[in-house]
Design an enzyme around this catalytic site. Structure first.
Site, PDB file in Angstrom:
ATOM      1  N   VAL A   1       4.753   0.996   0.999  1.00  0.00           N
ATOM      2  CA  VAL A   1       5.064  -0.126   1.879  1.00  0.00           C
ATOM      3  C   VAL A   1       5.085  -1.418   1.066  1.00  0.00           C
ATOM      4  CG1 VAL A   1       4.358  -1.387   3.946  1.00  0.00           C
ATOM      5  CG2 VAL A   1       3.966   1.074   3.802  1.00  0.00           C
TER       6      VAL A   1
ATOM      7  N   ASP B   1      -2.132  11.518  12.999  1.00  0.00           N
ATOM      8  CA  ASP B   1      -2.641  11.137  11.678  1.00  0.00           C
ATOM      9  C   ASP B   1      -3.483   9.864  11.806  1.00  0.00           C
ATOM     10  OD1 ASP B   1      -3.029  11.250   8.928  1.00  0.00           O
ATOM     11  OD2 ASP B   1      -1.134  10.251   8.452  1.00  0.00           O
TER      12      ASP B   1
ATOM     13  N   GLY C   1       0.842  -1.197   0.000  1.00  0.00           N
ATOM     14  CA  GLY C   1       0.000   0.000   0.000  1.00  0.00           C
ATOM     15  C   GLY C   1       0.862   1.226   0.000  1.00  0.00           C
ATOM     16  N   SER C   2       0.256   2.346  -0.261  1.00  0.00           N
ATOM     17  CA  SER C   2       1.021   3.574  -0.069  1.00  0.00           C
ATOM     18  C   SER C   2       0.100   4.601   0.551  1.00  0.00           C
ATOM     19  CB  SER C   2       1.596   4.073  -1.395  1.00  0.00           C
ATOM     20  OG  SER C   2       0.613   3.988  -2.390  1.00  0.00           O
TER      21      SER C   2
HETATM   22  P1  ADP Z   1       1.986   6.404   5.074  1.00  0.00           P
HETATM   23  O1  ADP Z   1       2.875   7.063   6.087  1.00  0.00           O
HETATM   24  O2  ADP Z   1       2.449   6.665   3.716  1.00  0.00           O
HETATM   25  O3  ADP Z   1       0.553   6.726   5.287  1.00  0.00           O
HETATM   26  P2  ADP Z   1       1.455   3.767   6.213  1.00  0.00           P
HETATM   27  O4  ADP Z   1       2.410   3.312   7.265  1.00  0.00           O
HETATM   28  O5  ADP Z   1       0.167   4.273   6.665  1.00  0.00           O
HETATM   29  O6  ADP Z   1       2.189   4.836   5.263  1.00  0.00           O
HETATM   30  O7  ADP Z   1       1.227   2.582   5.183  1.00  0.00           O
HETATM   31  C1  ADP Z   1       0.458   2.708   4.002  1.00  0.00           C
HETATM   32  C2  ADP Z   1      -0.354   1.458   3.763  1.00  0.00           C
HETATM   33  O8  ADP Z   1       0.508   0.329   3.630  1.00  0.00           O
HETATM   34  C3  ADP Z   1      -1.297   1.114   4.918  1.00  0.00           C
HETATM   35  O9  ADP Z   1      -2.535   1.742   4.795  1.00  0.00           O
HETATM   36  C4  ADP Z   1      -1.417  -0.403   4.775  1.00  0.00           C
HETATM   37  O10 ADP Z   1      -2.391  -0.744   3.809  1.00  0.00           O
HETATM   38  C5  ADP Z   1      -0.047  -0.826   4.268  1.00  0.00           C
HETATM   39  N1  ADP Z   1       0.831  -1.197   5.398  1.00  0.00           N
HETATM   40  C6  ADP Z   1       1.559  -0.364   6.159  1.00  0.00           C
HETATM   41  N2  ADP Z   1       2.233  -1.012   7.116  1.00  0.00           N
HETATM   42  C7  ADP Z   1       1.939  -2.312   6.985  1.00  0.00           C
HETATM   43  C8  ADP Z   1       2.305  -3.516   7.734  1.00  0.00           C
HETATM   44  N3  ADP Z   1       3.130  -3.460   8.781  1.00  0.00           N
HETATM   45  N4  ADP Z   1       1.789  -4.700   7.318  1.00  0.00           N
HETATM   46  C9  ADP Z   1       0.940  -4.738   6.263  1.00  0.00           C
HETATM   47  N5  ADP Z   1       0.547  -3.644   5.544  1.00  0.00           N
HETATM   48  C10 ADP Z   1       1.028  -2.439   5.886  1.00  0.00           C
HETATM   49 MG    MG Z   2      -0.727   6.085   6.554  1.00  0.00          MG
END
Ligand code: ADP
Ligand code: MG
Length: 498
Positions: free
Chosen positions: A28, A137, A21-22
């Site tokens: 990520v 956030d 996801g991003s």
């Molecule tokens: P950002 O800071 O860009 O918002 P996030 O940490 O929220 O990044 O991650 C973006 C997306 O990636 C999340 O909404 C989720 O769908 C996926 N994701 C993030 N961390 C994980 C994890 N530890 N395991 C599985 N999916 C993840």
């Molecule tokens: Mg996020």
């Protein structure tokens, strides 16, 4: 480089695979450790150029702190690396997707499920709050689920936002205003309390299927954020009073009038103290002394030597029972059950679960018996009380306030007889008692004062008893709907019912 079309970046010691996801700041990926265990992790790539003035070095110090954090409902940061373009955060992998998807594939979540999730989120926030860390956030996309079979919620993406202004250089808002507190969008001046607003939005979305400011256009959204109208809660689905109260207090636009962190953690609908956790069982068999029995409190705990510094609630209940004080015994049994039921939810070991279940059954039957005993003696008291009550009413003829408060008390008693009138009855008892206590304080000595005093005591006892009955029914309901797989199973099944 972690950019669209470039494929996953290369990183020492890991094989990066699919994109998970991003979000606002990062992409990520799912990854495997090259070494022995081939552990699955999630790697978050943050482009250094997306960071604002706060130096990258400061950020690295912060990450070092986050690395030390361990909590069952916070995504664990295992390690980090960096190169000239990116910072890479190596995190625990969460296979269950995010809360946003979880809610929207089910349209809405039943209150019971939302409550379990909210308790888990609150426990993570409490942990962070104690360490002076804000999230800033919070939104369903930043709340992950450990797995779909046993969905435990895991808070992600925190401690980062503090280094990033919600506004970029061109004054364009980053992130989603749907979840941001109004003061963050309008005043650009805010503090930790914005997290409580976001919690309210998340809860609202879980229960009603969309956030309170859901709009068709940006103009409409802006108007909703800037307005000072009170957030109205839809009438459907019907929700408990406590749940509505919490929503209303979280979704208070003025941060100084918003519920405080302490009141949020202690709110009856969240009730962190009774959240299913590894401490539940210890709390059931012992009275809080500030020292819980930790890890080792397993198999033999039910027969563990009670006493010593820990005065067991159940032991006290049995004692009161033997001393012939059914009211005190019932109250203690109920208090113990308040902890036993969450303990039952939390336990995963089948044998221990059975042991707790047997105890819960036993205490519940005894509580039922006691209830019957108390109920019949209450009846007797009630008959006795009638003549005294009539007399008091007679003597209150020239006191309209007293008369009115006594009316409310009678209404409470009448409600109590009605099927499912308990909550209303309790409210009425509370209302009349508030008034009667005031009047009692101003009442000069004499026969009327004596009668009023007795009546107040009677009413208090009835209200207390009613409260316990309501609680016990809830405990029983929870224990009965619990199947062998416990909490996760009950979350799953109630969700698939949708
Ligand atoms: P950002 O800071 O860009 O918002 P996030 O940490 O929220 O990044 O991650 C973006 C997306 O990636 C999340 O909404 C989720 O769908 C996926 N994701 C993030 N961390 C994980 C994890 N530890 N395991 C599985 N999916 C993840
Ligand atoms: Mg996020």
């Amino acid at each position: 480089m972690a950019g669209p079309g470039w494929g996953p970046p290369r990183l020492d010691g890991f094989i990066l695979t699919e994109r998970l996801g991003s979000g606002t700041y990062a992409t990520v990926y799912k990854a495997y450790a090259k070494k022995d265990t081939r552990e699955v992790v999630a790697i978050k790539c943050v482009a250094k150029k997306s960071l604002n003035k706060a130096s990258v070095e400061n950020l690295l110090t912060e990450i070092e702190i986050l690395k030390g954090i361990r909590h069952p409902h916070i995504v664990q940061l295992k390690d980090f690396q960096w190169d000239s373009d990116n910072i890479y955060l190596i995190m625990e992998f969460c296979a269950g997707g995010d809360l946003s998807r979880f809610i929207h594939t089910r349209r809405i979540l039943p209150e019971k499920v939302a409550r379990v999730f909210m308790q888990q989120l609150a426990s993570a926030l409490q942990f962070l709050h104690e360490r002076n860390i804000s999230h800033l956030d919070l939104k369903p996309q930043n709340i992950l689920l450990s797995s779909l079979e046993k969905p435990h919620l895991k808070l992600a993406d925190f401690g980062f936002a503090q280094h990033m202004s919600p506004w970029d250089e061109k004054h364009v808002l980053r992130g989603s205003p749907l979840y941001m507190a109004p003061e963050m969008v309008c005043q650009r001046q805010y503090d930790a309390r914005v997290d409580l607003w976001s919690v309210g939005v998340i809860l609202y979305e879980a229960l009603f299927g969309q956030p309170p400011f859901a709009s068709r256009s940006f103009l409409e959204l802006e108007e909703k954020i800037r307005s000072n109208r009170v957030i109205e809660l839809p009438l459907r689905p019907p929700l408990s009073r406590d749940c509505r109260d919490l929503l209303q207090r979280l979704l208070e636009r003025d941060p100084s009038r918003r519920i405080s962190f302490q009141d949020f953690f202690a709110h009856p609908w969240v009730d962190l103290e009774h959240m299913p956790s590894r401490e539940s069982l210890a709390r059931a068999v012992s009275r809080p002394t500030g020292m819980w029995w930790n890890e080792g409190m397993c198999g033999d705990v039910l027969s563990a030597p009670f006493g010593g510094k820990n005065t067991a609630l159940v032991v006290e209940a049995v004692k009161k029972d033997q001393e012939g004080d059914p009211a005190a015994a019932l109250s203690l049994y109920c208090k113990a059950l308040d902890f036993f039921v969450p303990a039952l939810h939390y336990e995963v070991d089948a044998q221990r679960k059975e042991a707790i279940k047997a105890k819960v059954g036993q205490y519940m039957s005894r509580a039922e018996e006691l209830k019957a005993v108390i109920s019949s003696s209450n009846e007797a008291l009630l008959r006795q009380g009638t003549s005294a009550r009539d007399l008091l009413r007679e003597m209150a003829r020239d006191k309209p306030r007293l008369l009115a408060a006594l009316e409310v008390a009678s209404a409470a008693m009448a409600k109590e007889e009605e099927a499912s009138g308990e909550q209303d009855a309790l409210d009425l008892y509370q209302q009349s008692l508030g008034e009667l206590l005031l009047l009692l304080a101003g009442e000069p000595p004499g026969r009327r004062r004596e009668l009023l005093h007795t009546e107040v005591q009677n009413l208090m006892a009835r209200a207390e008893y009613l409260k316990e009955q309501v609680k016990m029914r809830e405990s029983r309901w929870e224990a009965e709907t619990l199947d062998k797989e416990g909490l996760s199973e009950s979350v799953r099944s109630s969700c698939t019912l949708q």
